[in-house]
Design a protein around this motif. Structure first.
Motif, PDB file in Angstrom:
ATOM      1  N   SER A 164       0.824  -1.218   0.000  1.00 55.87           N
ATOM      2  CA  SER A 164       0.000   0.000   0.000  1.00 55.87           C
ATOM      3  C   SER A 164       0.851   1.258   0.000  1.00 55.87           C
ATOM      4  O   SER A 164       0.569   2.205  -0.728  1.00 55.87           O
ATOM      5  CB  SER A 164      -0.913   0.013   1.223  1.00 55.87           C
TER       6      SER A 164
ATOM      7  N   SER B 190      -5.028   0.493   1.787  1.00 51.47           N
ATOM      8  CA  SER B 190      -5.576  -0.807   1.422  1.00 51.47           C
ATOM      9  C   SER B 190      -6.744  -1.223   2.297  1.00 51.47           C
ATOM     10  O   SER B 190      -6.605  -1.430   3.488  1.00 51.47           O
ATOM     11  CB  SER B 190      -4.492  -1.872   1.499  1.00 51.47           C
ATOM     12  N   ARG B 191      -7.929  -1.368   1.684  1.00 50.98           N
ATOM     13  CA  ARG B 191      -9.088  -1.859   2.406  1.00 50.98           C
ATOM     14  C   ARG B 191      -9.025  -3.365   2.570  1.00 50.98           C
ATOM     15  O   ARG B 191      -9.805  -3.943   3.291  1.00 50.98           O
ATOM     16  CB  ARG B 191     -10.368  -1.461   1.675  1.00 50.98           C
TER      17      ARG B 191
ATOM     18  N   GLU C  44     -21.710   2.943   0.823  1.00 54.03           N
ATOM     19  CA  GLU C  44     -20.897   2.478  -0.299  1.00 54.03           C
ATOM     20  C   GLU C  44     -21.602   2.743  -1.624  1.00 54.03           C
ATOM     21  O   GLU C  44     -20.985   3.196  -2.586  1.00 54.03           O
ATOM     22  CB  GLU C  44     -20.571   0.995  -0.172  1.00 54.03           C
TER      23      GLU C  44
ATOM     24  N   PRO D  27      -8.959   0.238  -4.009  1.00 54.99           N
ATOM     25  CA  PRO D  27      -8.028   1.023  -3.189  1.00 54.99           C
ATOM     26  C   PRO D  27      -7.748   2.414  -3.756  1.00 54.99           C
ATOM     27  O   PRO D  27      -7.501   3.351  -3.012  1.00 54.99           O
ATOM     28  CB  PRO D  27      -6.757   0.172  -3.185  1.00 54.99           C
TER      29      PRO D  27
ATOM     30  N   ASP E 269      -9.913   5.167  -2.146  1.00 59.82           N
ATOM     31  CA  ASP E 269      -9.953   5.337  -0.695  1.00 59.82           C
ATOM     32  C   ASP E 269      -9.888   6.794  -0.238  1.00 59.82           C
ATOM     33  O   ASP E 269     -10.617   7.200   0.644  1.00 59.82           O
ATOM     34  CB  ASP E 269      -8.863   4.519  -0.011  1.00 59.82           C
ATOM     35  N   ARG E 270      -9.018   7.585  -0.841  1.00 58.12           N
ATOM     36  CA  ARG E 270      -8.931   9.000  -0.424  1.00 58.12           C
ATOM     37  C   ARG E 270     -10.212   9.763  -0.775  1.00 58.12           C
ATOM     38  O   ARG E 270     -10.661  10.608  -0.019  1.00 58.12           O
ATOM     39  CB  ARG E 270      -7.718   9.663  -1.036  1.00 58.12           C
TER      40      ARG E 270
ATOM     41  N   PHE F 158     -10.174   5.631   6.669  1.00 59.68           N
ATOM     42  CA  PHE F 158      -9.304   4.501   6.992  1.00 59.68           C
ATOM     43  C   PHE F 158      -8.111   5.014   7.769  1.00 59.68           C
ATOM     44  O   PHE F 158      -7.594   6.083   7.479  1.00 59.68           O
ATOM     45  CB  PHE F 158      -8.805   3.815   5.704  1.00 59.68           C
TER      46      PHE F 158
END
Length: 93
Positions: free
Chosen positions: A18, A25-26, A41, A55, A58-59, A68
């Motif tokens: 990651s 990383s989820r 979601e 991934p 994610d931000r 996260f």
């Protein structure tokens, strides 16, 4: 960490994979990801115009109340590579 998040997934520490790719990383918490709020979601997928969140999103998920973080910030190949002292120090924060 952003203020006002609806849900925050907490990993033990980031993976080297990651960090090398500058992603969050989820995959660290698949059971949490499986159970996290479907509406949140779905709303994020629709807003980002994607069928599946990955991934790389994610931000952007911060804008939809999903965050996260990690207990220890040092990247390792495996969480078991962390020392007891690192985990103890993180637990005092």
């Amino acid at each position: 960490m952003a203020a006002g998040l609806d849900v925050v997934f907490v990993g033990i520490n980031p993976s080297v994979f990651s960090v090398e790719r500058d992603i969050i990383s989820r995959a660290r918490a698949p059971l949490l990801a499986l159970h996290f709020t479907f509406r949140a979601e779905a709303r994020a997928r629709a807003a980002l115009a994607v069928k599946t969140l990955g991934p790389q999103h994610d931000r952007a998920l911060l804008d939809y109340g999903i965050g996260f973080t990690d207990v220890v910030k040092r990247a390792t190949p495996k969480a078991s590579d962390l020392s007891s002292a690192e985990l103890a120090a993180a637990s005092r924060i």
